[in-house]
Enzyme design. Sequence first.
Site, mmCIF file in Angstrom:
data_model
loop_
_atom_site.group_PDB
_atom_site.id
_atom_site.type_symbol
_atom_site.label_atom_id
_atom_site.label_comp_id
_atom_site.label_asym_id
_atom_site.label_seq_id
_atom_site.Cartn_x
_atom_site.Cartn_y
_atom_site.Cartn_z
ATOM 1 N N GLY A 1 0.889 -1.159 0.000
ATOM 2 C CA GLY A 1 0.000 0.000 0.000
ATOM 3 C C GLY A 1 0.906 1.182 0.000
ATOM 4 N N CYS A 2 0.399 2.369 -0.286
ATOM 5 C CA CYS A 2 1.292 3.511 -0.413
ATOM 6 C C CYS A 2 1.666 4.078 0.950
ATOM 7 C CB CYS A 2 0.655 4.558 -1.281
ATOM 8 S SG CYS A 2 1.634 6.034 -1.523
#
Lengths: 416, 140
Positions: free
Chosen positions: B50-51
Amino acid sequence: MYNLKDLANTVLSSAEIREQFPVLGISVNGRPLVYLDNGATSQKPKCVIDSLAKYYNEQNANIHRGVHTLSQEATSLFESTRSSLKRFLNAEHEHEIIFTSGTTQGINLVAHSFGKAFINKGDEVIISALEHHSNIVPWQMMCEDKGAVLRVIPMNNAGELDLSVLASMLSNKTKIIAITHVSNALGTINPVEEIIALAKQYKIPVLIDGAQAVQHQQVDVRKLDCDFYVFSAHKMFGPTGVGVLYGKEKWLNAMPPYMGGGDMIKTVTFEKTEYNELPHKFEAGTPNIADVIAFGESIRFMEEIGFDTIRIREEELLQYATQKLSEIDGLRIFGTAAKKTGVISFNIEGLHPYDVGTILDQLGIAVRTGHHCTQPIMDYYRIPGTVRASFAFYNTMEEVDVLSAGIKKAIKMLKR
Amino acid sequence: MSIKDKESEIVEEFAMFEDWDGKYEYLIDLGKDLPAISAEYKTDDYKIKGCQSQVWLHAELIGGRVRFTADSDAIITKGIIALLVRVFDDETPDAIAEADLQFINEIGLAQHLSPTRSNGLLSMIKQMKMYAIAFKVQNT
């Protein structure tokens, strides 16, 4: 119609200024929008939005080719933005203004074309610890391709660059220095004048990434004596998808084109193509005509507001916000350089920036969370990211109060 | 309890909250109560990309049912994972692979489903279903 400059000088945070920006009046999650993500993109004034509609309603034609009236008018509108930019940056020639899709493309263009012409195996390129990924990766790609070496000016805990280290890094191997004018993650204003002066001693060209600078302060490329200066329209109240590469004529002439296609040629045969002259050599294909024309409106708008007003407003906001946020228990500000733009990057002890940003969003407050495309800075501080509030002159002290109250609410909810 | 029943139960629980802060506080509490993932699975191998927030997910098949454990460094994300674990844990690979989750929309957290949201909720669901499909294939 009132004069914007007078207005800005008399009632700085007035509703009239904000009224120029329709989106500032909307609600988000049932609350009035508090837009503090100007570092990511700024909002657009009516004149820019109107210009886009007017272009498609009344002026649309392809440029630089048509013999017909509409095409000639569109060409002249398009070129008038170039001429505004020449004045805005105090460039020597209009053809030193190259339209790009944005800062990223501008840097890629220089890394590619300058690299192709001037960088060889063992040469060195210098960037800084404060760069956005878009001023790291294009150089890395080029260096890998050429067998050149990428070197990095280190930063200190306040988020300032150590220029004494830069002095020791320079040699005849150094082929270009690419450095950000203002850090997007921390707000640090780099001493680009000193960096350029140092580089000049070795006749090293300097590219300045101005994406976070041109909306805050007057940039005079001749006074700076930089070789390249790149930025994006959308962070300066203009449309997305347009940027500028300013380059000194001598470099732009000496560099090969970045892309091939229409508009950038003089003659084409299957054996050989003769390239067009500047600026067209670097503007292959139909450009982003509508947005370039609307960009001209945002330049006019900024000139009417004036950088004095912009600076005073933003400094007041930064000072007030720094003071208000520093009062919050457990809040740490990252980036405490002596010279900063209106950016506050922070974390709350024990809380993830993503969680804080999510709660602020529920309160209608738009901030950026994450690594801000500057992973090396986050690695330096050993954090996954920060919450970043970035201001524009249309923000108000009341909005800073809403932010401060929002952070307190987030802490209360997340630390229950 | 079937996946559908568990979803209905969650929707009912969230319906008790009239405003957003109640919902989020409940989500935060769920995150805090999520049983810890074993330290050996809190590694890059088990991380869902995920970022912004990191998410670790582990799955194993015990007696024909998939058992999930998960963790995140962000508490709201962890609350969302807790909901997903509650819905999918102890179900058969078939049921998980075929499930068409509706509760996220219904409890007003749909904004977290947008692919641009960097908490990777979509990736989490995808990863859980991938595990289920992998177990399914293994068993045939």
